[in-house]
Design a protein around this motif. Sequence first.
Motif, PDB file in Angstrom:
ATOM      1  N   GLY A  20     -12.235  -3.797   4.790  1.00  0.00           N
ATOM      2  CA  GLY A  20     -14.072  -3.631   4.405  1.00  0.00           C
ATOM      3  C   GLY A  20     -13.523  -2.009   4.056  1.00  0.00           C
ATOM      4  N   TYR A  21     -14.737  -1.492   3.321  1.00  0.00           N
ATOM      5  CA  TYR A  21     -14.872   0.014   3.497  1.00  0.00           C
ATOM      6  C   TYR A  21     -14.591   0.326   3.862  1.00  0.00           C
ATOM      7  CZ  TYR A  21     -16.577   4.288   0.371  1.00  0.00           C
ATOM      8  OH  TYR A  21     -16.823   5.741   0.470  1.00  0.00           O
ATOM      9  N   ALA A  22     -15.652   0.147   5.043  1.00  0.00           N
ATOM     10  CA  ALA A  22     -16.437   1.332   6.128  1.00  0.00           C
ATOM     11  C   ALA A  22     -14.905   1.251   7.113  1.00  0.00           C
ATOM     12  CB  ALA A  22     -17.418   0.327   6.613  1.00  0.00           C
ATOM     13  N   PHE A  23     -14.316   0.417   6.976  1.00  0.00           N
ATOM     14  CA  PHE A  23     -13.027   0.196   8.030  1.00  0.00           C
ATOM     15  C   PHE A  23     -11.673   0.914   7.203  1.00  0.00           C
ATOM     16  CE2 PHE A  23     -16.598  -2.515   9.620  1.00  0.00           C
ATOM     17  CZ  PHE A  23     -16.648  -1.912  10.950  1.00  0.00           C
ATOM     18  N   ALA A  24     -11.773   0.581   6.337  1.00  0.00           N
ATOM     19  CA  ALA A  24     -10.441   1.762   5.208  1.00  0.00           C
ATOM     20  C   ALA A  24     -10.542   3.581   5.452  1.00  0.00           C
ATOM     21  CB  ALA A  24     -10.684   1.527   3.940  1.00  0.00           C
ATOM     22  N   THR A  25      -9.935   3.918   6.914  1.00  0.00           N
ATOM     23  CA  THR A  25     -10.188   5.405   7.141  1.00  0.00           C
ATOM     24  C   THR A  25      -9.345   6.578   5.988  1.00  0.00           C
ATOM     25  OG1 THR A  25      -8.673   5.284   9.230  1.00  0.00           O
ATOM     26  CG2 THR A  25     -10.996   4.672   9.213  1.00  0.00           C
ATOM     27  N   THR A  26      -9.930   7.267   6.098  1.00  0.00           N
ATOM     28  CA  THR A  26      -9.134   7.798   4.905  1.00  0.00           C
ATOM     29  C   THR A  26      -7.603   7.981   5.119  1.00  0.00           C
ATOM     30  OG1 THR A  26      -9.653   9.987   5.648  1.00  0.00           O
ATOM     31  CG2 THR A  26     -10.650   9.280   3.021  1.00  0.00           C
ATOM     32  N   LYS A  27      -7.404   8.468   6.970  1.00  0.00           N
ATOM     33  CA  LYS A  27      -6.023   8.717   8.226  1.00  0.00           C
ATOM     34  C   LYS A  27      -5.127   7.203   7.444  1.00  0.00           C
ATOM     35  CE  LYS A  27      -5.040  10.610  11.888  1.00  0.00           C
ATOM     36  NZ  LYS A  27      -5.833  11.671  12.587  1.00  0.00           N
ATOM     37  N   GLU A  28      -6.055   5.699   7.556  1.00  0.00           N
ATOM     38  CA  GLU A  28      -5.064   5.156   7.412  1.00  0.00           C
ATOM     39  C   GLU A  28      -4.630   5.014   5.595  1.00  0.00           C
ATOM     40  OE1 GLU A  28      -6.495   1.497   9.729  1.00  0.00           O
ATOM     41  OE2 GLU A  28      -7.852   1.942   8.828  1.00  0.00           O
ATOM     42  N   ILE A  29      -5.260   5.407   4.825  1.00  0.00           N
ATOM     43  CA  ILE A  29      -4.927   5.232   3.120  1.00  0.00           C
ATOM     44  C   ILE A  29      -4.276   6.422   3.569  1.00  0.00           C
ATOM     45  CG2 ILE A  29      -6.154   6.114   1.063  1.00  0.00           C
ATOM     46  CD1 ILE A  29      -8.590   5.496   1.996  1.00  0.00           C
ATOM     47  N   ALA A  30      -3.961   7.865   3.791  1.00  0.00           N
ATOM     48  CA  ALA A  30      -2.722   8.563   3.915  1.00  0.00           C
ATOM     49  C   ALA A  30      -1.470   7.842   4.064  1.00  0.00           C
ATOM     50  CB  ALA A  30      -3.102   9.856   4.004  1.00  0.00           C
ATOM     51  N   LYS A  31      -0.998   7.076   4.952  1.00  0.00           N
ATOM     52  CA  LYS A  31      -0.722   6.776   5.762  1.00  0.00           C
ATOM     53  C   LYS A  31      -0.070   5.623   5.127  1.00  0.00           C
ATOM     54  CE  LYS A  31       1.110   4.558  10.507  1.00  0.00           C
ATOM     55  NZ  LYS A  31       0.604   3.841  11.484  1.00  0.00           N
TER      56      LYS A  31
END
Length: 192
Positions: A20-31
């Motif tokens: 879900g959007y709220a739990f997809a952090t930019t830190k995880e996206i970057a990783k």
Amino acid sequence: MDELSIKIQNATMELIMEKGYAFATTKEIAKLAGVNECTIFRKFGEKKEIVLQAMQQKEWHPDLEPEDFMDCQWDLEKDLHTFSKIYMSKVTSRFVRLSIGLRTPELAEYTAAGIMNIPKTFKEGVKQYFDEMIRKGYMDQEKDTEALAMTFLSMNFGFVFLKASFEDRLSLLTQEEYRRVSIAAFVNGIKK
């Protein structure tokens, strides 16, 4: 669109499908994208912008078009089978999971119209088809084509939604088996 931006968009959308959007952090996206978190902010400014740009990419946007309903044989069962096959080839379980992940208050005003465009296009295409079938004398005039189109949309969306939610744990029916039985029953119920 450069390759790095596409990697970031793909990683974002994959995480949204999963969490879900709220739990997809930019830190995880970057990783997941294999980039530095600063690169995300430099390229997009904020997570919402990644999503909005990704939704414009064919990968993340089923391209259901009014033209998908133009090639008709004027055989109710065959044409509905074709429409259903087109719908299920474009509105995949993956897209359903993504659209669920995008239905969040932070994005609703930006994504709702794009998400709704798919069922709206399908409903309108099928309704116009039913209207033309009546005009040609292949269906009874007293049929409520809006209700029939909504019913047919619901049948198709329901199958895809349930497969997206439960995979084969609810039913082992394939798309083809489902189409064969459900469309035959639908056509039998509305035949002239």
